[in-house]
Motif scaffolding. Sequence first.
Motif, PDB file in Angstrom:
ATOM      1  N   PRO A 590      -2.655  28.319  31.258  1.00  0.00           N
ATOM      2  CA  PRO A 590      -2.484  27.325  30.183  1.00  0.00           C
ATOM      3  C   PRO A 590      -3.663  27.263  29.231  1.00  0.00           C
ATOM      4  CG  PRO A 590      -2.824  26.250  32.313  1.00  0.00           C
ATOM      5  CD  PRO A 590      -2.579  27.695  32.589  1.00  0.00           C
ATOM      6  N   LEU A 591      -4.879  27.503  29.735  1.00  0.00           N
ATOM      7  CA  LEU A 591      -6.040  27.480  28.848  1.00  0.00           C
ATOM      8  C   LEU A 591      -5.977  28.624  27.848  1.00  0.00           C
ATOM      9  CD1 LEU A 591      -8.741  26.261  28.036  1.00  0.00           C
ATOM     10  CD2 LEU A 591      -9.843  27.650  29.816  1.00  0.00           C
ATOM     11  N   THR A 594      -3.289  27.949  25.280  1.00  0.00           N
ATOM     12  CA  THR A 594      -3.731  26.915  24.340  1.00  0.00           C
ATOM     13  C   THR A 594      -4.657  27.508  23.284  1.00  0.00           C
ATOM     14  OG1 THR A 594      -3.562  25.216  26.048  1.00  0.00           O
ATOM     15  CG2 THR A 594      -4.911  24.707  24.125  1.00  0.00           C
ATOM     16  N   LEU A 595      -5.595  28.369  23.716  1.00  0.00           N
ATOM     17  CA  LEU A 595      -6.502  29.020  22.767  1.00  0.00           C
ATOM     18  C   LEU A 595      -5.738  29.937  21.818  1.00  0.00           C
ATOM     19  CD1 LEU A 595      -9.574  29.867  25.050  1.00  0.00           C
ATOM     20  CD2 LEU A 595      -9.406  28.106  23.292  1.00  0.00           C
ATOM     21  N   TRP A 597      -2.752  29.549  20.785  1.00  0.00           N
ATOM     22  CA  TRP A 597      -2.059  28.723  19.795  1.00  0.00           C
ATOM     23  C   TRP A 597      -3.037  28.167  18.759  1.00  0.00           C
ATOM     24  CZ3 TRP A 597      -2.295  23.534  18.408  1.00  0.00           C
ATOM     25  CH2 TRP A 597      -1.278  23.094  17.562  1.00  0.00           C
ATOM     26  N   LEU A 598      -4.220  27.748  19.209  1.00  0.00           N
ATOM     27  CA  LEU A 598      -5.202  27.186  18.285  1.00  0.00           C
ATOM     28  C   LEU A 598      -5.763  28.241  17.339  1.00  0.00           C
ATOM     29  CD1 LEU A 598      -7.196  24.831  20.687  1.00  0.00           C
ATOM     30  CD2 LEU A 598      -5.605  24.145  18.880  1.00  0.00           C
ATOM     31  N   THR A 603       3.119  31.074  19.776  1.00  0.00           N
ATOM     32  CA  THR A 603       3.934  30.036  20.409  1.00  0.00           C
ATOM     33  C   THR A 603       4.392  30.494  21.788  1.00  0.00           C
ATOM     34  OG1 THR A 603       5.924  30.896  19.349  1.00  0.00           O
ATOM     35  CG2 THR A 603       4.722  29.131  18.206  1.00  0.00           C
ATOM     36  N   THR A 604       4.686  29.543  22.624  1.00  0.00           N
ATOM     37  CA  THR A 604       5.162  29.812  23.977  1.00  0.00           C
ATOM     38  C   THR A 604       6.588  29.317  24.098  1.00  0.00           C
ATOM     39  OG1 THR A 604       2.920  29.488  24.807  1.00  0.00           O
ATOM     40  CG2 THR A 604       4.694  29.443  26.427  1.00  0.00           C
ATOM     41  N   LEU A 609       6.430  26.904  28.730  1.00  0.00           N
ATOM     42  CA  LEU A 609       5.832  25.564  28.751  1.00  0.00           C
ATOM     43  C   LEU A 609       6.151  24.833  30.053  1.00  0.00           C
ATOM     44  CD1 LEU A 609       6.555  24.416  25.073  1.00  0.00           C
ATOM     45  CD2 LEU A 609       4.350  25.090  26.059  1.00  0.00           C
ATOM     46  N   ILE A 612       3.903  26.219  32.709  1.00  0.00           N
ATOM     47  CA  ILE A 612       2.546  25.672  32.599  1.00  0.00           C
ATOM     48  C   ILE A 612       2.492  24.266  33.189  1.00  0.00           C
ATOM     49  CG2 ILE A 612       0.828  24.836  30.966  1.00  0.00           C
ATOM     50  CD1 ILE A 612       1.566  27.188  29.161  1.00  0.00           C
TER      51      ILE A 612
END
Length: 651
Positions: A590-591, A594-595, A597-598, A603-604, A609, A612
Motif C-alpha cells: 500500500p505504501l 500510494t507513492l 498515485w502521488l 490508479t489501482t 484497493l 490493500i
Amino acid sequence: FTSQPTIQKMSTGTAPTEYTTSRTTAPDSTRRVHMWAPPRSLSTTVERFFIEHPEVHVLHEPFGAPYYWSNDAKSSRENGSRSVDSFWGVAKQMFEDLPPRGKKYVFSKNLGYYVAPHLLGDLPTLVGDYSNTVFAFMIRHPSKAISSLYYKSCVDNARTGYTHFDPVEAGFEATYQILCHIDAQPDAPPPVIIDADDLLEDPEGVLRAFCSAAGLPFDASMLQWKPGPVPELSASPFTGWTEDVVNSSGIKRREKRSPPPAVHTLPADVQATIARAMPLYDMMYDRRIRGPRTQHTVRDDVVKPDLAGAPLSTTGVLLLFVSVVIWVLQGELLQKFDADDRWHKPYAQGVINKGLWVFALPAWCCASWTQRVWQEEVTFRKPLRLQRRTFLLSFVLVLLVLTASVTWIGSLSRISLSTNGAMYQINPLLVYLFSIPLLSESASAAKSSAVIIAFAGMVLVGWGSVGSTARGSEDNLSGVVMVAISAVAFSLKEVLFKRFFMSISLSPTPLTDAVLCVSLIGAGAMLLLAPFLAILHFTGIEVFEFPAPSVLSHLVYISILMFAYQTASLAAIALTSPTFVAMGQLLVVPLTMTLDWLISRYTTSPRGLLGIALMVLAFLMLLYAHTVDRFLATRANEVALRFNILPWRKL
C-alpha cells in the motif's frame, strides 16, 4: 565438595542418629549468616565480597550437591549420582561444625529451592538454635533474574550444560517460603534482605548496612578483588554459572538503575514464572534494608514488566516501519538502476550488494566498544559477541540469503512477474508455519486469521494488477519451483535467525547485534563471491564484466539501503517475532501504491484497493493479537461455563 566429609545418605524426612545425638548445647561464639536467594540475583557477587575477608569462612551453595546428586536428590535434571554429602551432612557443616582455625564467622549462600519446600519441616532439627543464626536473603527483580536464568539455561548454555528451563529453579517461591518459616520462629533474629538493584546503585552503603544488621565485619577494601579463580568457587560443580563473578574485579557502582527487560519475547512458561514471582518479590522488596544512596528509592521507582499488556516491543514496531520505508526507497533506486540497463548482471549484482555489507564491521566495533563502556547491567543481557558460534550461525544465514536471492533472480525469466509476485507473498504464511515447530509459536485464532486475511489481500492485489505487470503469457514449471525455493529460503532465514540468535531478544543492544549479524552475512557473501562469479562466467549463465565507476556508485548506494533494511528487519524480528515482521512488511504494497498515485497518478483497481484494505486489517489484527486472543478465550470460557459444554481452563 570433594574436600568435605561424606556421611551416610539418609531420607530427608528423618535425621540420622549421629546427627541428632552429636548436636552440642555448649555456647558457640561463631557468627553464622546463611543467605538464601533465587538464581541470577547477584548473590554470588555478595559471596565473593566476603571471600575477601580473612576471618570469614565461606560455603558456596553447599545444599546444591545433595539437591542434584545425592540419594535424596529432588531434581530430575541430573542423571546418575556423585559421592556427595546428604542434606543432613551439609546441615551439620553449616549449623554446627566450627570454622577452620583463624576463622570467626561462617557465611554460606544457597539457592532457595535447594531446601524448600521439601526440607521446611526438617529445618528446626537442621538449624537447632535459631537464635545463633542469621538468615539473610538476596532478591532481584524477577524479570531480570528469571530472564537471566532462561538465557543461561537455553541460549548461552555452552558453559552451564543446561538444555531446558525449569520453573522450579526460578526459586522465588522457595525463597519466600524460607522467609515465612523464619518469621514464624520466635527466637530467630530478624531476617536481613537486600536487593540487587540497590546493591549496584550503592555497593558500599548496602553492604555496610547488611554487615551491620547481620553482625559480619565490613571493610571497604572488600569491594575490590583480583580477577581469577578462588578455592571457594572453583570447588563447586556449578562453575559455568559463576564465571562472570570469577572474572570480575569488584562491585562497581552504577549511576542509575536499569529498567527491567521486556519479557514478551520469552516463552510462555518463562513469562508465567515471572508473573508468579512478582507478588512475592514485592513483599520481600518492601522489607529490604537500604544504603544511604537508596533511602529515597521507593517501590514505584521499580518498573514492573507488562505481562498482560501488548505483546510487542515499541522499538521493534518502529524498526519494522523503518524497514518498510527503506524497502520502498530501495525499490525505487533498483528500478532506476534497471532502467538505465548499463550493467545488467543480476546474479553478480545480488552477491556483490550483499558482500559489501562486510564493510560495516568497523562501525559495529566502534558502536560495540562505546556501548560496552556505558554498560549498566551485569551478568545478564550481554551483547552478541564476535565468536566462533556467531560466525557459524551467520554462515547458515548467508547460504539461505544467497539461495533466496539467486533462485528469485533466476525465476524472473521463466514466469510472469505477476505470478512471481503472487507466489512470493506466501512468505508470511510460510514464516508463520515455520515458527510453530521451530519457535514454539502458538497457533492462535487471531494470528491465523490475520495471516489468512493478509494472504487473501495479496491475491486480490496481484489479481488487480495482472494486466499491467505480466511479462509473459506462459509460466514455466521450473520458474514456479525456483520462486517456491526462494520463498522457503527467505522465510527460513527469518525464523532461524530468531532461533539461532535468541540472545538478541534479551540483549541491551539489539540494533548493534543486528549490525554484527548482517556484517557477517556480508563477510560470507564476500568469501563466496569469487567462486560464484567464476561458476556463472565459465558456465555461460552470466558472463562477468567489470562495472563502470558510475555503476559501482549505484551498487554502493543500493548496498547501503539493503544493509539498513536487513539491520532494521532483523532487529525488529529479535524484538517482536518473524510472523509480525513478515506481515508488517506487506505494508510495502500500500505504501508503494500510494507513492505511485502521488507521484505518477497511477490508479489501482477496486480489487487492488480491497486487497490493500485487507492487508492493513490483517496487520492491525496481528498488532493486537494478544488482546484479541484473550477476549476470544474469555468469551469462549463464558459460553462453555454457561452451557456446561467442556471443562474450559479458567483464564
